[in-house]
Design an enzyme around this catalytic site. Structure first.
Site, PDB file in Angstrom:
ATOM      1  NE  ARG A 123     -44.491 -40.625 -11.346  1.00  0.00           N
ATOM      2  CZ  ARG A 123     -45.333 -39.703 -10.867  1.00  0.00           C
ATOM      3  NH1 ARG A 123     -45.747 -38.737 -11.630  1.00  0.00           N
ATOM      4  NH2 ARG A 123     -45.737 -39.749  -9.613  1.00  0.00           N
ATOM      5  CB  THR A 124     -44.064 -47.850 -11.884  1.00  0.00           C
ATOM      6  OG1 THR A 124     -43.092 -46.891 -11.465  1.00  0.00           O
ATOM      7  CG2 THR A 124     -43.374 -49.118 -12.322  1.00  0.00           C
ATOM      8  CE  LYS A 142     -59.963 -64.492   1.745  1.00  0.00           C
ATOM      9  NZ  LYS A 142     -60.289 -65.301   0.569  1.00  0.00           N
ATOM     10  NE  ARG A 154     -43.207 -49.338  -7.391  1.00  0.00           N
ATOM     11  CZ  ARG A 154     -43.330 -48.017  -7.627  1.00  0.00           C
ATOM     12  NH1 ARG A 154     -43.961 -47.243  -6.785  1.00  0.00           N
ATOM     13  NH2 ARG A 154     -42.797 -47.503  -8.702  1.00  0.00           N
ATOM     14  CG  HIS A 195     -37.941 -48.246  -9.780  1.00  0.00           C
ATOM     15  ND1 HIS A 195     -38.635 -49.022 -10.692  1.00  0.00           N
ATOM     16  CD2 HIS A 195     -38.741 -47.175  -9.516  1.00  0.00           C
ATOM     17  CE1 HIS A 195     -39.799 -48.427 -10.944  1.00  0.00           C
ATOM     18  NE2 HIS A 195     -39.884 -47.318 -10.252  1.00  0.00           N
TER      19      HIS A 195
HETATM   20  N1   CP Z   1     -41.004 -43.059 -10.748  1.00  0.00           N
HETATM   21  C1   CP Z   1     -41.906 -43.852 -10.136  1.00  0.00           C
HETATM   22  O1   CP Z   1     -41.624 -44.990  -9.788  1.00  0.00           O
HETATM   23  O2   CP Z   1     -43.119 -43.268  -9.940  1.00  0.00           O
HETATM   24  P1   CP Z   1     -44.366 -43.965  -9.254  1.00  0.00           P
HETATM   25  O3   CP Z   1     -43.991 -44.232  -7.825  1.00  0.00           O
HETATM   26  O4   CP Z   1     -45.499 -42.971  -9.413  1.00  0.00           O
HETATM   27  O5   CP Z   1     -44.611 -45.252  -9.970  1.00  0.00           O
END
Ligand code: CP
Length: 360
Positions: free
Chosen positions: A92-93, A121, A142, A175
């Protein structure tokens, strides 16, 4: 691909001092000209910012309904490029940020694992991020490590080419853009009953390692008369730092392991899954904690306006038969993520004024 070398560890003068400062003192470092520049922590968001972004998301969504509107949006940022650096799994993110960029006309590059970057490396994470900044105008990350986005944004801000860093999830820590979409979803779900102010929200599941519930809890300080109920098994109780934050900001909360007992009294239920990816041996955590699942029999116990949210992905926490109930807001919630992330990117690049002007 095999690693050729262990990842290089670099020491940055001043980082340790900065890292140990309270977040309240650190937020100014991630601002430029009074506006948020890097999005690192949920504590950066105040009520005017949250209201502005929710309104902006509504406007973008409205414009995107027509071909003419979509074209206007696409012409806002065609001169900008974004890097999606997602080295922890995400659906999703990643997709909502990627599509948010497309909506606004940005060109997007991506890396989806350290095994395909020069980190294999031995390149350090900081040099990796600095390299992205040589090519793009925005970095969205992420990462499995808590504090990753904070450190890389801090390092980048001391270079001659600092570009904004958006934290798309950093370990079990924060998050913040998920918290934005959760607020936007709650405000929309409650739009006929006065919005989020005055509502009681239950957060259910693995609250100890769930970064979404942590970031969303921080945002509650921006809303009037909100109450929280933390529903978790003993082993996954919300950590003390969040409870201390709530106490400091006079936000009432309670904790329970009896999910059914609180169902009739809450306006929203925010379900989460067990985050066993953070266990030393993820396969050792086979317990699914059925007492913390939402089942069809519960739908008659919750209020008629109760909004059911989940950051997703889900496992067994919500019975799929609940998906058809109008109170199931989680599929609408993930779509809200694309609109609010488009709003955030528009704000970061200061084209939000051009969008609001369309509606004046
Ligand atoms: N809610 C969320 O962060 O979903 P993903 O891990 O799929 O990005």
């Amino acid at each position: 691909m095999d690693k050729y070398a262990e990842q290089t560890q670099q020491e940055f003068e001043g980082w340790e001092d900065f890292f140990h400062k309270p977040v309240d003192e650190k937020v100014k470092y991630f601002k430029r000209d009074g506006r948020i520049f890097d999005v690192i922590y949920a504590q950066q968001f105040d009520r005017p910012f949250l209201d502005h972004l929710c309104n902006l998301a509504e406007m973008i969504r409205h414009l995107a309904r027509t071909k003419v509107g979509q074209s206007k949006l696409r012409h806002l940022l065609p001169h900008k490029r974004a890097m999606l650096y997602f080295v922890q799994p995400s659906t999703r993110t990643f997709l909502s940020f990627q599509n948010a960029c497309h909506i606004l006309g940005l060109t997007v590059s991506e890396i989806r694992g350290t095994s395909t970057s020069s980190e294999v490396k031995g390149e350090s994470p900081e040099d990796t991020i600095r390299t992205f900044a040589s090519y793009v105008n925005l970095i969205i990350s992420r990462h499995p490590e808590a504090g990753f986005a904070e450190k890389t944004a801090w390092v980048l801000n001391q270079t001659e080419r600092p570009v904004p860093v958006l934290n798309g999830g950093s370990g079990p820590d924060q998050h913040p853009t998920q918290a934005l979409l959760d607020i936007y979803t709650l405000e929309r779900e409650f739009r006929t009953i006065g919005g989020l102010d005055g509502k009681k929200i239950a957060m259910v599941g693995d609250l100890k390692r769930g970064r979404t519930v942590r970031s969303l809890s921080y945002l509650m300080k921006n809303y009037k008369n909100v109450e929280l109920v933390y529903v978790a098994p003993q082993v996954f109780k919300m950590k003390d730092d969040i409870k201390e934050f709530l106490n400091k900001h006079n936000i009432p909360f309670k904790e329970t392991e009896d999910f059914e007992s609180i169902m009739p009294e809450v306006d929203a239920i925010y379900m989460t899954r067990i985050q066993n990816e953070y266990a030393a041996d993820p396969t050792s955590e086979a317990e699914t904690f059925p007492g913390f699942h939402l089942k069809t029999k519960h739908m008659s116990m919750i209020q008629t306006h109760c909004a059911i949210l989940h950051p997703l992905p889900r496992r067994y926490e919500i019975d799929v038969r609940i998906d058809k109930d109008p109170r199931a807001a989680y599929w609408r919630q993930e779509r809200c993520g694309m609109w609010i992330r488009a709003a955030l990117i528009a704000y970061i690049f200061r084209v939000d004024g051009g969008i609001t002007e369309e509606f004046n």
